[in-house]
Scaffold this motif. Sequence first.
Motif, PDB file in Angstrom:
ATOM      1  N   ASP A   5       9.954 -20.841  15.399  1.00  0.00           N
ATOM      2  CA  ASP A   5       9.339 -22.019  16.019  1.00  0.00           C
ATOM      3  C   ASP A   5       9.813 -23.320  15.364  1.00  0.00           C
ATOM      4  N   GLY A   6      11.109 -23.383  15.079  1.00  0.00           N
ATOM      5  CA  GLY A   6      11.693 -24.592  14.518  1.00  0.00           C
ATOM      6  C   GLY A   6      11.492 -24.774  13.026  1.00  0.00           C
ATOM      7  N   GLU A   7      10.805 -23.822  12.381  1.00  0.00           N
ATOM      8  CA  GLU A   7      10.524 -23.933  10.947  1.00  0.00           C
ATOM      9  C   GLU A   7      11.278 -22.850  10.178  1.00  0.00           C
ATOM     10  N   PHE A   8      11.919 -23.236   9.083  1.00  0.00           N
ATOM     11  CA  PHE A   8      12.567 -22.253   8.228  1.00  0.00           C
ATOM     12  C   PHE A   8      11.504 -21.494   7.446  1.00  0.00           C
ATOM     13  N   VAL A   9      11.611 -20.174   7.419  1.00  0.00           N
ATOM     14  CA  VAL A   9      10.647 -19.355   6.684  1.00  0.00           C
ATOM     15  C   VAL A   9      11.388 -18.410   5.750  1.00  0.00           C
ATOM     16  N   ASP A  10      10.685 -18.029   4.695  1.00  0.00           N
ATOM     17  CA  ASP A  10      11.244 -17.109   3.709  1.00  0.00           C
ATOM     18  C   ASP A  10      10.858 -15.671   4.037  1.00  0.00           C
ATOM     19  N   GLU A  11      11.656 -14.752   3.528  1.00  0.00           N
ATOM     20  CA  GLU A  11      11.348 -13.326   3.618  1.00  0.00           C
ATOM     21  C   GLU A  11      11.391 -12.724   2.220  1.00  0.00           C
ATOM     22  N   PHE A  12      10.572 -11.714   2.011  1.00  0.00           N
ATOM     23  CA  PHE A  12      10.690 -10.904   0.807  1.00  0.00           C
ATOM     24  C   PHE A  12      11.605  -9.728   1.103  1.00  0.00           C
ATOM     25  N   SER A  13      12.473  -9.413   0.146  1.00  0.00           N
ATOM     26  CA  SER A  13      13.206  -8.155   0.166  1.00  0.00           C
ATOM     27  C   SER A  13      12.343  -7.179  -0.612  1.00  0.00           C
ATOM     28  N   MET A  14      12.038  -6.038   0.010  1.00  0.00           N
ATOM     29  CA  MET A  14      11.183  -5.052  -0.636  1.00  0.00           C
ATOM     30  C   MET A  14      11.877  -3.691  -0.628  1.00  0.00           C
ATOM     31  N   ALA A  15      11.546  -2.868  -1.598  1.00  0.00           N
ATOM     32  CA  ALA A  15      12.131  -1.539  -1.677  1.00  0.00           C
ATOM     33  C   ALA A  15      11.161  -0.556  -2.315  1.00  0.00           C
ATOM     34  N   LYS A  16      11.422   0.698  -2.032  1.00  0.00           N
ATOM     35  CA  LYS A  16      10.684   1.796  -2.678  1.00  0.00           C
ATOM     36  C   LYS A  16      11.715   2.849  -3.022  1.00  0.00           C
ATOM     37  N   LEU A  17      11.659   3.312  -4.264  1.00  0.00           N
ATOM     38  CA  LEU A  17      12.540   4.391  -4.701  1.00  0.00           C
ATOM     39  C   LEU A  17      11.780   5.705  -4.630  1.00  0.00           C
ATOM     40  N   LEU A  18      12.433   6.724  -4.108  1.00  0.00           N
ATOM     41  CA  LEU A  18      11.783   8.039  -3.993  1.00  0.00           C
ATOM     42  C   LEU A  18      12.247   8.952  -5.110  1.00  0.00           C
ATOM     43  N   LYS A  36       0.833  -1.209   0.000  1.00  0.00           N
ATOM     44  CA  LYS A  36       0.000   0.000   0.000  1.00  0.00           C
ATOM     45  C   LYS A  36       0.870   1.262   0.000  1.00  0.00           C
ATOM     46  N   MET A  37       2.012   1.192   0.683  1.00  0.00           N
ATOM     47  CA  MET A  37       2.900   2.344   0.786  1.00  0.00           C
ATOM     48  C   MET A  37       3.873   2.440  -0.395  1.00  0.00           C
ATOM     49  N   GLY A  38       3.701   1.570  -1.392  1.00  0.00           N
ATOM     50  CA  GLY A  38       4.488   1.684  -2.609  1.00  0.00           C
ATOM     51  C   GLY A  38       5.733   0.822  -2.682  1.00  0.00           C
ATOM     52  N   PHE A  39       5.938  -0.059  -1.723  1.00  0.00           N
ATOM     53  CA  PHE A  39       7.094  -0.952  -1.767  1.00  0.00           C
ATOM     54  C   PHE A  39       6.819  -2.084  -2.754  1.00  0.00           C
ATOM     55  N   GLU A  40       7.880  -2.526  -3.408  1.00  0.00           N
ATOM     56  CA  GLU A  40       7.781  -3.628  -4.356  1.00  0.00           C
ATOM     57  C   GLU A  40       8.720  -4.751  -3.934  1.00  0.00           C
ATOM     58  N   ILE A  41       8.292  -5.972  -4.194  1.00  0.00           N
ATOM     59  CA  ILE A  41       9.124  -7.135  -3.890  1.00  0.00           C
ATOM     60  C   ILE A  41      10.264  -7.192  -4.903  1.00  0.00           C
ATOM     61  N   GLU A  42      11.479  -7.273  -4.395  1.00  0.00           N
ATOM     62  CA  GLU A  42      12.646  -7.377  -5.273  1.00  0.00           C
ATOM     63  C   GLU A  42      13.207  -8.794  -5.315  1.00  0.00           C
ATOM     64  N   GLY A  43      12.868  -9.587  -4.315  1.00  0.00           N
ATOM     65  CA  GLY A  43      13.372 -10.953  -4.302  1.00  0.00           C
ATOM     66  C   GLY A  43      12.921 -11.687  -3.052  1.00  0.00           C
ATOM     67  N   THR A  44      13.267 -12.962  -3.006  1.00  0.00           N
ATOM     68  CA  THR A  44      12.920 -13.804  -1.869  1.00  0.00           C
ATOM     69  C   THR A  44      14.196 -14.316  -1.224  1.00  0.00           C
ATOM     70  N   LYS A  45      14.288 -14.140   0.074  1.00  0.00           N
ATOM     71  CA  LYS A  45      15.387 -14.694   0.865  1.00  0.00           C
ATOM     72  C   LYS A  45      14.875 -16.026   1.421  1.00  0.00           C
TER      73      LYS A  45
END
Length: 165
Positions: free
Chosen positions: A152-165, A136-145
Amino acid sequence: MNIRKSRIADAENLVRLIKQVEEESEFMLMEAGERQITPEQQRQRIETFEKSENSAIFVAEDGNQLAGYLFAIGGTARRVKHSVYIVIGILKNFRGQGIGTNLFEKLYSWAIEHKIHRLELTVVTRNEAGLALYKKMGFEIEGTKRHSLRIDGEFVDEFSMAKLL
């Protein structure tokens, strides 16, 4: 709700706020009780950020209570001084009330004034509320980590997100 830059006098309340957010959220980097920061260390951090041209701490204040925070952590090398990494946290009872939006709007004004060009953050891929706010604030997904955190013992992924001003 008042959104403002943090002050040295906020140090103790900010420490409590950060620790409470970490207790209430399953998606923060540090788990409940893991962070070991004193009010004095937080005071020093606020002072350091106040002197910085590309770092800032914003807080959401409801009366005498801090309800949320947004850290904008600027790069230190010349090649990344135009970029800040964002960390945001809001108390559970205050979520869904527009505080995140207001913190980001304050950040944007500050960032433009300080010639910041890139805002970046990471978010757990299953953090639907956080992901919705950032998009909503204009960030875009650039990739997945992949498997970047273990929750809690489970591996989870993160999105890398960015917004250019």
